[in-house]
Design an enzyme around this catalytic site. Structure first.
Site, mmCIF file in Angstrom:
data_model
loop_
_atom_site.group_PDB
_atom_site.id
_atom_site.type_symbol
_atom_site.label_atom_id
_atom_site.label_comp_id
_atom_site.label_asym_id
_atom_site.label_seq_id
_atom_site.Cartn_x
_atom_site.Cartn_y
_atom_site.Cartn_z
ATOM 1 C CG ASP A 32 -1.733 1.182 1.430
ATOM 2 O OD1 ASP A 32 -1.959 1.886 0.434
ATOM 3 O OD2 ASP A 32 -2.161 1.442 2.571
ATOM 4 C CG ASP A 215 -3.548 4.987 -1.978
ATOM 5 O OD1 ASP A 215 -2.813 4.015 -1.708
ATOM 6 O OD2 ASP A 215 -4.479 5.356 -1.252
#
Lengths: 326, 48
Positions: A32, A215
């Site tokens: 992430d 992201d």
């Protein structure tokens, strides 16, 4: 006690395997770029969500050190409480020794039961991590395990095939043409300055510039509520009873590209990407709103919808992001 | 070079799971979209 609020995990969808401890215990984690800490559930966790996931047993690891430092990770209306530990983390042939990570004791909130992943491996800047801890990527570099201070993502639309995160180098076979680089504007998230968002040559959002966060832990294209609502109207999406925006599936053949311009380079996102097919031949808009966030009103998050189109290099050595058609 | 490659698998997201179980509306109402962020923590980092 350290409080670290976290996002909701509604759309995280690409998982990789890591192991922690000696002998290794395996976990499915999200790599992430929107957070900086590593955490997995522990064997001491009594919440129903932990019963459906792999849990770490520190007693079975000869290299594990447990700290007396408690951590609280908030997500939406729930909270994950746990403690900090240190152990060897292995993935892709890399052996990261004495890595700090969180172990959950409680994961209140039933929604985590629906998560397919066990934990999160954060790849954002150290300034976003738990104070006094070194994030995984920084440890890889510090321990001399990688030769270049970069990592890169290739995300494939297909379920089982080909998606990859690479550490310490870039495989040029994953993209076409040259990488276009843009400087990181704030070293917290992987954040850069975006020039505009346009359709048919007309600016429809981010007029005069805004911020964009790249992201891998977000699936959709997230923007300010009022601006996203305008875009939903432009593409003909209507809100359903569930709060999602439904759109005619045929629109993916007729609607124009939406172009994200970053550092003077156009990154078109075709309708076939910003319209997602769901079950029962329903289709959904890939745009969603940023609500209740600390981010400023003119910030966007470009998630997997964008990253499936553009191979992305995260260059910590030069604090820049490189993108090219995947 | 010292480099490593980790294969990733695309899995069914929580959104898809909740949508199938008709629990998505509840989730969206109680969990506004948010990024990870860090609040002030004042404990001694060396306590470990």
């Amino acid at each position: 006690t350290h409080f670290v609020p976290m996002r909701n995990y509604l759309d995280l969808a690409y998982v990789g395997i890591i192991s922690i401890g000696t002998p290794p215990q395996e976990f499915k984690v999200i790599f992430d770029t929107g957070s900086s800490d590593l955490w997995v559930p522990s064997i001491y966790c009594s919440s129903p969500a932990c019963a459906t996931h792999n849990v770490f047993n520190p007693v079975r690891s000869s290299t594990c050190r447990i700290s007396d430092r408690s951590i609280h990770l908030q997500y939406g209306s729930g909270m994950m409480s746990g403690f900090l530990a240190y152990d060897t983390v292995r993935f892709g042939g890399l052996v990261d020794v004495a890595q700090a990570f969180g172990l959950s004791l409680q994961e209140p909130g039933r929604f985590m039961e629906y998560a397919v992943f066990d934990g999160i491996l954060g790849l954002a800047y150290p300034s976003l991590s738990l104070r006094g801890t070194i994030p995984v990527f920084d440890n890889l570099w510090k321990q001399g395990l990688i030769s270049q201070e970069v990592f890169a993502f290739y995300l494939n639309k297909k379920e089982e095939e080909g998606s990859v995160v690479m550490f310490g180098g870039v495989d040029h076979s994953y993209y076409n043409g040259d990488l276009n680089w843009a400087p990181v504007s704030k070293q917290l998230y992987w954040q850069l300055s975006m020039d505009s968002i346009s359709m048919n040559g007309e600016v429809i959002a981010c007029n005069g510039g805004c911020q964009a966060i790249i992201d891998t832990g977000t699936s959709l294209l997230i923007g300010p509520p009022d601006v996203v609502l305008d875009i939903q109207k432009i593409i003909g999406a209507n809100q359903s009873h569930s709060g999602e925006y439904l759109i005619d599936c045929d629109a993916s053949n007729t609607l124009s590209d939406i172009v994200f311009t970053i550092n003077g380079i156009d990154y078109p996102v075709p309708a076939s990407a910003y319209i997602q097919e769901g079950p029962d031949s329903t289709c959904f808009s890939s745009f969603d709103s940023l609500r209740g966030s600390l981010l400023t009103a003119d910030s966007w998050i470009l998630g997997d919808v964008f990253l499936r189109l553009y191979f992305t290099v995260f260059d910590r050595a030069n604090n820049r992001i490189g993108m090219a058609p995947a | 070079t010292l480099a490593s490659r980790i294969p990733l698998t695309r899995v069914k997201s929580m959104r898809e799971n909740l949508r199938e179980k008709d629990k998505l509306k509840d989730y969206l109402e109680s969990h506004p979209y948010n990024l990870a962020y860090k609040s002030d923590d004042s404990a001694d980092p060396d306590s470990a």
